[in-house]
Scaffold this motif. Structure first.
Motif, PDB file in Angstrom:
ATOM      1  N   MET A  59     -48.087  29.218 -38.616  1.00 29.92           N
ATOM      2  CA  MET A  59     -47.453  28.738 -39.986  1.00 29.92           C
ATOM      3  C   MET A  59     -47.754  27.510 -40.475  1.00 29.92           C
ATOM      4  N   GLY A  60     -47.483  26.653 -39.315  1.00 22.68           N
ATOM      5  CA  GLY A  60     -47.983  25.149 -39.512  1.00 22.68           C
ATOM      6  C   GLY A  60     -49.384  24.866 -39.681  1.00 22.68           C
ATOM      7  N   VAL A  61     -50.169  25.623 -38.931  1.00 27.59           N
ATOM      8  CA  VAL A  61     -51.709  25.623 -39.324  1.00 27.59           C
ATOM      9  C   VAL A  61     -52.027  26.017 -40.637  1.00 27.59           C
ATOM     10  N   VAL A  96     -50.225  26.255 -43.467  1.00 25.15           N
ATOM     11  CA  VAL A  96     -49.670  25.054 -44.190  1.00 25.15           C
ATOM     12  C   VAL A  96     -50.469  23.600 -44.429  1.00 25.15           C
ATOM     13  N   LEU A  97     -50.825  23.418 -43.303  1.00 27.96           N
ATOM     14  CA  LEU A  97     -51.727  22.333 -43.170  1.00 27.96           C
ATOM     15  C   LEU A  97     -53.064  22.629 -43.729  1.00 27.96           C
ATOM     16  N   GLY A  98     -53.705  23.491 -43.521  1.00 24.51           N
ATOM     17  CA  GLY A  98     -54.894  24.000 -44.153  1.00 24.51           C
ATOM     18  C   GLY A  98     -54.823  24.013 -45.586  1.00 24.51           C
ATOM     19  N   VAL A  99     -53.603  24.707 -46.030  1.00 22.75           N
ATOM     20  CA  VAL A  99     -53.523  24.669 -47.677  1.00 22.75           C
ATOM     21  C   VAL A  99     -53.463  23.360 -48.058  1.00 22.75           C
ATOM     22  N   LEU A 100     -52.811  22.422 -47.577  1.00 21.16           N
ATOM     23  CA  LEU A 100     -52.446  21.119 -47.985  1.00 21.16           C
ATOM     24  C   LEU A 100     -53.891  20.375 -48.061  1.00 21.16           C
ATOM     25  N   ILE A 101     -54.738  20.647 -47.097  1.00 23.31           N
ATOM     26  CA  ILE A 101     -55.974  19.959 -47.140  1.00 23.31           C
ATOM     27  C   ILE A 101     -56.894  20.232 -48.332  1.00 23.31           C
ATOM     28  N   MET A 102     -56.788  21.712 -48.503  1.00 23.66           N
ATOM     29  CA  MET A 102     -57.840  22.386 -49.426  1.00 23.66           C
ATOM     30  C   MET A 102     -57.490  22.323 -50.758  1.00 23.66           C
ATOM     31  N   LEU A 103     -56.018  21.901 -51.062  1.00 25.03           N
ATOM     32  CA  LEU A 103     -55.295  21.912 -52.343  1.00 25.03           C
ATOM     33  C   LEU A 103     -55.954  20.971 -53.245  1.00 25.03           C
ATOM     34  N   PRO A 104     -56.479  20.029 -53.085  1.00 25.91           N
ATOM     35  CA  PRO A 104     -57.078  18.988 -54.169  1.00 25.91           C
ATOM     36  C   PRO A 104     -58.563  19.655 -54.368  1.00 25.91           C
ATOM     37  N   PHE A 105     -59.113  20.419 -53.477  1.00 27.38           N
ATOM     38  CA  PHE A 105     -60.536  20.969 -53.818  1.00 27.38           C
ATOM     39  C   PHE A 105     -60.183  22.227 -54.829  1.00 27.38           C
ATOM     40  N   LEU A 106     -59.160  23.118 -54.477  1.00 31.56           N
ATOM     41  CA  LEU A 106     -58.800  24.067 -55.234  1.00 31.56           C
ATOM     42  C   LEU A 106     -58.417  23.943 -56.443  1.00 31.56           C
ATOM     43  N   ILE A 107     -57.625  22.861 -56.691  1.00 36.18           N
ATOM     44  CA  ILE A 107     -57.261  22.387 -58.028  1.00 36.18           C
ATOM     45  C   ILE A 107     -58.564  21.870 -59.094  1.00 36.18           C
ATOM     46  N   LYS A 108     -59.476  21.249 -58.428  1.00 39.41           N
ATOM     47  CA  LYS A 108     -60.547  20.696 -59.246  1.00 39.41           C
ATOM     48  C   LYS A 108     -61.405  21.895 -59.622  1.00 39.41           C
TER      49      LYS A 108
END
Length: 340
Positions: free
Chosen positions: A189-191, A193-205
């Motif tokens: 679950m930690g991995v 969440v970390l992956g989602v946080l890293i990819m979040l800026p690119f996904l929002i764009k």
């Protein structure tokens, strides 16, 4: 200095102490408790010598549920040995954890696994010639080929839950709720969440630009069909209960059972079959209501409508017949009362 013989009373006490120690060390109940406490799954690894000591001790005050395993057969998926073994250990661990405050219950039942390559004489003693095979050795059982109760395929068809029901119906102990490990561990679950946080800026764009798979109607169509199939096929039930796709035939272990007769359980194969039939009917209904109405040719509309209704009728008819065969309940059609 001369060595004198010990007094008779001291000699008697020493002999009594040695006898008591030998009896305590040969007590299989204490040995089984010790082996269970050192096992992560509360399952005892049985051997020929340990089993001989258990059977030679009288009277026995406990029952022993034995899972017969063969490492060389783990590569045969139709046997489901590894899955059944893990479910067996899950029942054992749940029984131990649920009865921590009931030592009397823990002394009445033990779970053990015995492997063919290590203990062939025990396999021969029980007359085991096919797997999967699970036996419940009772306190008074002596003839291992006939007296211990064999767990049939239906008794482990729902894996850990049905195994627990078998134990509770055959013994005077309560297994309790099956304690299953979480699907996703804390590290996983930690991995995530970390992956989602890293990819979040690119996904929002990409969402702002409108260039994602979620903006493609084909993806939504495929997702809707998948969700519908997933819902009507009982796939979630199969995942939670870890239901096998097929099980060996109890009358002929070389044959496989794809459809289980009885309302108590459902195999993965029959669930997917019903889900496929339901999905066919749903897609045909969508075809007639969203696509066929746009066709200009009346003859083409009629032809496709007749074929779609005929295929839907056959699919629904197979579902009704299978439900009647499986549960015994019948579905009957009735004419409107105004037609009589």
């Amino acid at each position: 200095m001369a060595i004198t013989n010990p007094p008779p009373l001291l000699h008697f006490l020493l002999i009594s102490l040695l006898i008591s120690l030998s009896h305590s060390s040969s007590d299989p109940l204490s040995e089984l408790k010790s082996l269970r406490s050192t096992s992560d799954s509360s399952t005892i690894h049985l051997s020929d010598s340990l089993f001989r000591r258990i059977l030679s001790h009288h009277p026995r005050t406990f029952s022993l549920l034995v899972f017969f395993d063969a490492t060389q057969l783990h590569n045969k998926p139709e046997l489901q040995l590894q899955s059944l073994k893990s479910e067996f250990k899950l029942v054992s661990k749940s029984f131990f954890e649920n009865n921590q405050n009931n030592p009397d219950a823990l002394s009445k039942l033990f779970f053990g696994v015995i492997e063919f390559g290590e203990s062939q004489s025990t396999f021969a003693q029980f007359g085991v010639n096919s797997l999967p095979h699970i036996r419940l050795v009772g306190p008074t059982d002596k003839d291992m080929k006939s007296e211990p109760v064999k767990m049939d395929a239906g008794d482990y068809s729902r894996l850990a839950d049905s195994m627990a029901e078998f134990v509770e119906s055959r013994t005077n102990v309560v297994v309790g709720d099956i304690v299953r490990p979480p699907i996703v561990s804390r590290k996983q679950m930690g991995v995530i969440v970390l992956g989602v946080l890293i990819m979040l800026p690119f996904l929002i764009k990409r969402v702002i630009v409108g260039d994602t798979m979620l903006h493609d109607w084909k993806v939504w169509l495929a997702g809707a069909v998948f969700v519908y199939f997933f819902s009507v096929s009982g796939a979630m039930f199969n995942i939670i209960r870890k239901m096998p796709m097929v099980i060996p035939d109890r009358n002929d272990p070389n044959k496989l059972v794809f459809f289980y007769q009885g309302s108590g359980m459902q195999l993965g194969a029959e669930g997917f079959t019903i889900g496929f039939l339901y999905t066919i009917v749903g897609l045909l209904l969508a075809l007639m209501t969203h696509v066929l109405v746009r066709v200009r040719s009346v003859n083409a509309q009629r032809l496709v409508m007749i074929v779609a209704l005929f295929v839907s009728f056959l699919a629904v008819n197979r579902v009704v017949l299978l439900d009647n065969w499986k549960t015994g309940y019948g579905i009957h059609g009735y004419w409107p009362s105004s037609w009589n």
